[in-house]
Design an enzyme around this catalytic site. Structure first.
Site, PDB file in Angstrom:
ATOM      1  N   HIS A   1       3.588  -2.331   3.317  1.00 54.31           N
ATOM      2  CA  HIS A   1       3.613  -0.938   2.839  1.00 54.31           C
ATOM      3  C   HIS A   1       4.921  -0.590   2.149  1.00 54.31           C
ATOM      4  O   HIS A   1       5.981  -0.665   2.779  1.00 54.31           O
ATOM      5  CB  HIS A   1       3.389   0.021   4.014  1.00 54.31           C
ATOM      6  CG  HIS A   1       2.020  -0.068   4.610  1.00 54.31           C
ATOM      7  ND1 HIS A   1       1.672  -1.049   5.505  1.00 54.31           N
ATOM      8  CD2 HIS A   1       0.912   0.685   4.412  1.00 54.31           C
ATOM      9  CE1 HIS A   1       0.401  -0.892   5.838  1.00 54.31           C
ATOM     10  NE2 HIS A   1      -0.089   0.156   5.197  1.00 54.31           N
TER      11      HIS A   1
ATOM     12  N   HIS B   1      -5.983   3.230  -4.240  1.00 45.53           N
ATOM     13  CA  HIS B   1      -5.917   3.448  -2.777  1.00 45.53           C
ATOM     14  C   HIS B   1      -6.284   4.899  -2.449  1.00 45.53           C
ATOM     15  O   HIS B   1      -5.813   5.441  -1.449  1.00 45.53           O
ATOM     16  CB  HIS B   1      -4.507   3.094  -2.282  1.00 45.53           C
ATOM     17  CG  HIS B   1      -4.378   2.914  -0.800  1.00 45.53           C
ATOM     18  ND1 HIS B   1      -5.314   2.259  -0.031  1.00 45.53           N
ATOM     19  CD2 HIS B   1      -3.414   3.307   0.082  1.00 45.53           C
ATOM     20  CE1 HIS B   1      -4.926   2.254   1.236  1.00 45.53           C
ATOM     21  NE2 HIS B   1      -3.786   2.898   1.335  1.00 45.53           N
TER      22      HIS B   1
ATOM     23  N   ASP C   1       0.805  -1.221   0.000  1.00 45.99           N
ATOM     24  CA  ASP C   1       0.000   0.000   0.000  1.00 45.99           C
ATOM     25  C   ASP C   1       0.844   1.280   0.000  1.00 45.99           C
ATOM     26  O   ASP C   1       1.981   1.280   0.479  1.00 45.99           O
ATOM     27  CB  ASP C   1      -0.898   0.046   1.244  1.00 45.99           C
ATOM     28  CG  ASP C   1      -2.100  -0.876   1.122  1.00 45.99           C
ATOM     29  OD1 ASP C   1      -2.117  -1.716   0.213  1.00 45.99           O
ATOM     30  OD2 ASP C   1      -3.017  -0.751   1.961  1.00 45.99           O
TER      31      ASP C   1
ATOM     32  N   HIS D   1      -4.896   9.534   0.249  1.00 44.94           N
ATOM     33  CA  HIS D   1      -4.966   8.776   1.497  1.00 44.94           C
ATOM     34  C   HIS D   1      -5.909   9.409   2.517  1.00 44.94           C
ATOM     35  O   HIS D   1      -5.641   9.451   3.718  1.00 44.94           O
ATOM     36  CB  HIS D   1      -3.569   8.616   2.123  1.00 44.94           C
ATOM     37  CG  HIS D   1      -3.402   7.304   2.828  1.00 44.94           C
ATOM     38  ND1 HIS D   1      -3.558   7.153   4.180  1.00 44.94           N
ATOM     39  CD2 HIS D   1      -3.116   6.071   2.364  1.00 44.94           C
ATOM     40  CE1 HIS D   1      -3.365   5.883   4.511  1.00 44.94           C
ATOM     41  NE2 HIS D   1      -3.104   5.207   3.428  1.00 44.94           N
TER      42      HIS D   1
HETATM   43 ZN   LIG Z   1      -2.615   3.215   3.059  1.00 40.56          ZN
END
Ligand SMILES: [Zn+2]
Length: 271
Positions: free
Chosen positions: A226, A132, A81, A136
């Protein structure tokens, strides 16, 4: 109720709690039991439950989300991510290439705009791209047009770079309510969460990331890691890079096959 935002539900419950407490205080709801007090406690409990169900990755209360498949097939999906985020995304891609395994990258529109060459490389090397959001954003705090804009901008950026819009989306932090899910469904985007999280973004140490991940992994799992740090791109992801190498090596040694999110989604859940 199910078209309501979580924030509206919590607001309503707060009003109910306050009114109940006032009625109890004014002795209007005390017979035969202290109904006002019980109602207030119930309201607080309900608020807690409604919130929990919006943040737990595997919970389908607000609508369908995908976090793992139940299968006897020895497959898992690796997901990354918050990228693309140099130099870490490239380092992870090098490792994936070395071991010939695919992964899925849930990219931020804002980061994809800055590093289109990495987005192209992800796709060229056989990996999947997911949406995504653009920056954010915590979608529970965003109104419907803002949610739509965050998703649409990112899908367009990805499509412009790769020629293909994404088919899957992961809300930041996994947070969603009925409206978030509805916006995704309108666009034919599947909401993908995860079943194995090591909190690698806190940089707890390579061994911790590896052990937490391998300790929870099972057939049909979706692993969350991540390569980025939100839109900030400040934190080091060196630990995640090294952990990724060890996780892949161990998963392969344990007989797991690594697949993309699309592939694991296509696997029928066995009961
Ligand atoms: Zn994230």
């Amino acid at each position: 109720m199910f078209d309501m935002r979580l924030i509206s539900i919590l607001g309503l419950l707060t009003v109910i709690v306050l009114i109940s407490l006032v009625l109890d205080y004014m002795r209007l709801l005390r017979r035969p039991v202290r109904l006002g007090l019980y109602l207030a406690a119930l309201g607080i409990l309900a608020g807690f439950v409604f919130t929990l169900r919006a943040v737990l990755p595997g919970d389908a209360f607000y609508g369908p989300v995908f976090s793992e498949v139940k299968t006897t097939q020895r497959i898992v999906a690796l997901t990354f991510d918050d990228g693309p985020n140099p130099p870490y995304t490239g380092q992870i891609l090098d490792i994936l290439k070395e071991y010939h395994v695919p992964a899925t990258f849930f990219v931020l529109g804002q980061n994809a705009e800055k590093h289109p060459e990495l987005v192209r490389r992800i796709v060229a090397e056989g990996h999947q791209i997911g949406n995504h959001t653009y920056s954010h954003l915590d979608l529970l705090k965003a109104d419907r047009p803002t949610i739509a804009d965050q998703v649409d901008r990112t899908s367009k950026i990805i499509a412009d770079i790769t020629g293909q819009p994404p088919r899957v989306v992961r809300p930041p932090h996994g947070f969603r309510d009925a409206v978030v899910i509805d916006v995704m469904a309108e666009r034919g985007l599947k909401v993908v969460e995860w079943s194995v999280a090591s909190r690698d973004w806190t940089n707890p140490g390579v061994d911790e990331i590896v052990n937490r991940t391998l300790g929870r992994v099972k057939n049909g799992a979706v692993i969350l890691l991540h390569d980025g740090d939100g839109v900030a791109q400040r934190a080091s992801r060196e630990q995640t890079v090294e952990a990724t190498r060890q996780i892949i090596r161990q998963l392969l040694a344990q007989g797991y096959k690594l697949v993309t999110v699309d592939e694991i989604l296509a696997t029928k859940t066995e009961d």
